[in-house]
Design an enzyme around this catalytic site. Structure first.
Site, PDB file in Angstrom:
ATOM      1  N   ASP A 119       0.847  -1.190   0.000  1.00 56.16           N
ATOM      2  CA  ASP A 119       0.000   0.000   0.000  1.00 56.16           C
ATOM      3  C   ASP A 119       0.884   1.240   0.000  1.00 56.16           C
ATOM      4  O   ASP A 119       1.614   1.484   0.959  1.00 56.16           O
ATOM      5  CB  ASP A 119      -0.887  -0.038   1.257  1.00 56.16           C
ATOM      6  N   ASP A 209      -2.720   2.336  -6.176  1.00 58.23           N
ATOM      7  CA  ASP A 209      -1.654   2.409  -5.183  1.00 58.23           C
ATOM      8  C   ASP A 209      -1.614   1.216  -4.238  1.00 58.23           C
ATOM      9  O   ASP A 209      -1.015   1.284  -3.174  1.00 58.23           O
ATOM     10  CB  ASP A 209      -1.816   3.688  -4.368  1.00 58.23           C
ATOM     11  N   GLU A 210      -2.258   0.154  -4.624  1.00 54.82           N
ATOM     12  CA  GLU A 210      -2.300  -1.018  -3.749  1.00 54.82           C
ATOM     13  C   GLU A 210      -2.181  -2.286  -4.560  1.00 54.82           C
ATOM     14  O   GLU A 210      -2.451  -2.298  -5.755  1.00 54.82           O
ATOM     15  CB  GLU A 210      -3.645  -1.100  -3.020  1.00 54.82           C
TER      16      GLU A 210
END
Length: 667
Positions: A119, A209-210
């Site tokens: 993350d 973003d993960e």
DNA sequence: GCGGATCAC
DNA sequence: TATGGTGATCCGC
């Protein structure tokens, strides 16, 4: 006055619906969805008060209040039922049965896979920081009307993503607001994901973003421990992008996700792969930390005395009796820390819908509303072209100026593709409702058909898009190749969707959950001069279901996880990755499209396939799929005035908050 | 199949 | 001074 939230869950009977409780839950609700997810330094009670005061009297506020009230009533109903059912049951016996189920679940626990959730820390904010170091140490947010991200300095003031800009300013007058730069984030996301892919070529991006990784194979092949591996990966990301990433290492997706939050920012957390340690870890964990449990479900659970995962066991009797509302099995799995450990990217053919919607200053005028509808239709047509989709069912969505949302759907015999068709369908659904004051209009298409899957098999493309054949290729190879094609679809078009093709939905843990239902509203008693928003009659005896959150293994098949996964290593071999595949290992590989042989690593192969397909083959496939229409309009010639800002593509979040369109211009 | 609702990002 | 957009899933009907 609101004495903190510690008190609000103690309620048990409906008699105690005092203002204090209502107020507390409302304050919490107003604080927004992400208020409970991240820790804040400032006293949340003060923050909630400020937010509530700033919202007071607005239509938004009134709507939240209404929803809060409805929920409170539902809870009262459930508690009443609980009490009745409990009286008539032998709680000991019930609990005994539950305990047997717990044993059964425990016996199926799989600790064999090393799952990582990565993350990025304050992704947008940190990317902005790279472009403007001056911002370092200052509180700032990204986004105009609504924030997509807040810097850590801003978070100290209670500023969060999803918060209205003017509210954030109240919490932090110094707050700097930056515009969104899609391209920047998109490019950085690609670079970051490329690093992750080296550790698990089959990783599952979850948003920009993960992502989820299964590093079991990597660790074995490199004779490295999980923690060391993740450390190295995070260092690589930092070195190559200047961005920091946090990670969680655990035996399944749910635990990994929770763990990635433990040492944020720029940290990692390893959860021992032991049943006892896991259960202990879960014991005091707030139920709200569980993916799939949001504000509403949290309140429902709190009402029956479940605030932490450990409480699930304590209240197992009641939960069992209220199974239809809460989903006993899933909650027990949560209590045990058991969930799916299967990591796989989302496949193109799994996509269920595509849509567009837009918010604007409330409009009453029929023609102006229709104009908005048309704009949305144009937008949707554009995205459908870009993605190669068409579909048979159109769903109109509209939001009143009161913030109440409604949908109207209609299925057709044929697929709709053109803007005019979408617009016509939308009109058909909207006009009968019409005298309305609207602040949002949206169109969504379901029952999709993949235009890129119907390409001529001769081209060799079909094989890679179409996975329904099932016979030609081994499933594994198919999966792998589809993944590549998927990336292509994003990279090729310049508007692409978000990096994770499937869109925003959570993760690889298919199946988020939630079946809350709500009677909804009924602001006016049925009859009141033909209340505008048609109804919602089902409001009456409704129930609240919580269900499935299944971050857990698929239904049956005890060893499914095992089988599934073992196929993963086979997969690699199958795809011409003979020797061990270290991240940068360059081996002899064959492009499945052009057949050319080359010495590259996996990433290089992907890049080549992207290139190879994007040049023509795809266009041809698309053209053929489009009813004979040539693959016209390479770049948005006319459509959409803002195509400039949008050509950066990639809207995983806001498309580009109004304003460009006539949001403001209209009087 | 439709409509409402919840959730994640 | 004006609270987002995309996609998925589940439930009840």
């Amino acid at each position: 006055m609101p004495s903190g939230d510690s008190e609000q869950h103690i309620s048990s009977t409906l008699a105690e619906l005092q203002p204090s409780q209502d107020s507390a839950s409302l304050l919490k609700r107003l604080a927004g969805p992400s208020s409970g997810k991240a820790g804040l330094t400032k006293d949340q009670t003060d923050i909630n008060r400020i937010i509530a005061d700033a919202s007071k009297g607005s239509k938004f506020y009134e709507n939240e209040k209404r929803k809060d009230k409805d929920l409170t009533e539902k809870i009262a109903k459930i508690l009443k039922e609980r009490d009745e059912v409990t009286r008539a049951a032998d709680l000991q016996k019930v609990e005994h049965n539950v305990d047997r189920l717990i044993s059964e679940l425990e016996s199926g626990r799989d600790l064999s896979q090393v799952i990582v959730h990565v993350d990025m820390d304050a992704f947008f904010a940190n990317v902005e920081l790279l472009h403007n170091p001056e911002l370092r140490g200052k509180p700032f947010g990204v986004g105009k009307g609504v924030l997509t991200t807040a810097s850590y300095e801003a978070r100290k003031f209670g500023v969060r993503s999803g918060m209205a800009g003017f509210i954030a300013k109240k919490l932090c007058p110094e707050l700097i607001l930056l515009p969104i730069h899609h391209t920047r984030y998109s490019e950085m996301s690609d670079r970051v994901m490329a690093v992750f892919t080296r550790y698990d070529p089959n990783m599952c991006p979850a948003g920009c973003d993960e992502g989820y990784l299964n590093i079991t194979d990597y660790c074995v092949e490199h004779n490295i421990g999980p923690e060391e591996c993740v450390q190295e990966m995070r260092r690589a990301v930092h070195e190559e992008t200047d961005l920091t990433v946090s990670a969680g290492i655990a035996p399944n997706l749910m635990l990994a996700k929770i763990c990635s939050d433990k040492n944020k920012p720029n940290g990692q957390f390893y959860l021992p792969f032991e049943s006892k340690a896991i259960i202990e870890f879960m014991q005091d964990l707030s139920i709200r930390k569980i993916p799939g449990i949001g504000r509403v479900t949290e309140r429902l659970l709190e009402s029956i005395g479940v605030q932490t995962c450990g409480d699930i066991f304590t209240q197992r009797g009641a939960i069992s009796l209220l199974d239809k509302y809460f989903g006993l099995r899933h909650l027990l799995q949560t209590y045990l820390g058991i969930a799916s450990n299967i990591v796989k990217p989302h496949l193109r053919e799994e996509r269920k819908s595509i849509g567009a919607e837009r918010t604007f200053n409330p409009l009453k005028d029929r023609d102006e509303i229709l104009k908005k509808l048309e704009e949305v239709a144009v937008e949707l047509e554009h995205d459908m072209n870009e993605g190669g989709w068409t579909g048979r069912t159109v769903t109109l969505k509209y939001k009143l100026d009161t913030y109440q949302v409604f949908t109207r759907a209609k299925s057709f015999d044929r697929c709709l593709t053109k803007k005019d068709e979408l617009f016509a369908a939308g009109k058909e659904l909207l006009l009968p409702e019409l005298p309305l004051n609207l602040r949002l209009i949206g169109l969504r298409l379901t029952k999709l058909k993949d235009l890129r899957a119907s390409a001529d098999p001769e081209t060799g493309i079909k094989r890679f898009f179409d996975t329904t054949d099932g016979s030609a290729d081994s499933p594994r190879k198919r999966t792998r190749l589809n993944q590549d094609v998927l990336r292509l679809n994003e990279d090729d078009t310049d508007t692409l969707d978000c990096p994770s093709p499937q869109g925003g939905n959570s993760v690889g843990h298919t199946d988020t959950h939630e079946g809350g239902h709500e009677g909804l509203v009924s602001p006016t008693v049925k009859g009141h001069s033909r209340s505008r928003p048609p109804v919602s009659a089902p409001g009456l005896s409704s129930t609240i279901g919580i269900q499935g959150i299944r971050l857990t293994e698929k239904p049956k098949s005890t060893g499914s996880a095992h089988t599934q996964h073992s196929s993963k290593s086979e997969l690699l071999e199958h795809v011409e990755t003979p020797t061990t595949c270290s991240p940068g290992a360059r081996t002899e590989q064959v492009c499945p499209v052009c057949g050319k042989s080359m010495k590259v690593d996996n990433q290089g192969l992907n890049a080549h396939i992207d290139f190879c397909l994007s040049r023509g083959a795809i266009r041809q496939a698309q053209a053929e799929g489009e009813n004979g229409e040539p693959a016209k309009q390479s770049t948005g010639s006319k459509t959409k005035p803002k195509s400039t800002s949008n050509s950066e593509g990639w809207r995983w979040f806001m498309k580009d908050p109004g304003d460009t369109n006539g949001t403001k211009s209209k009087r």
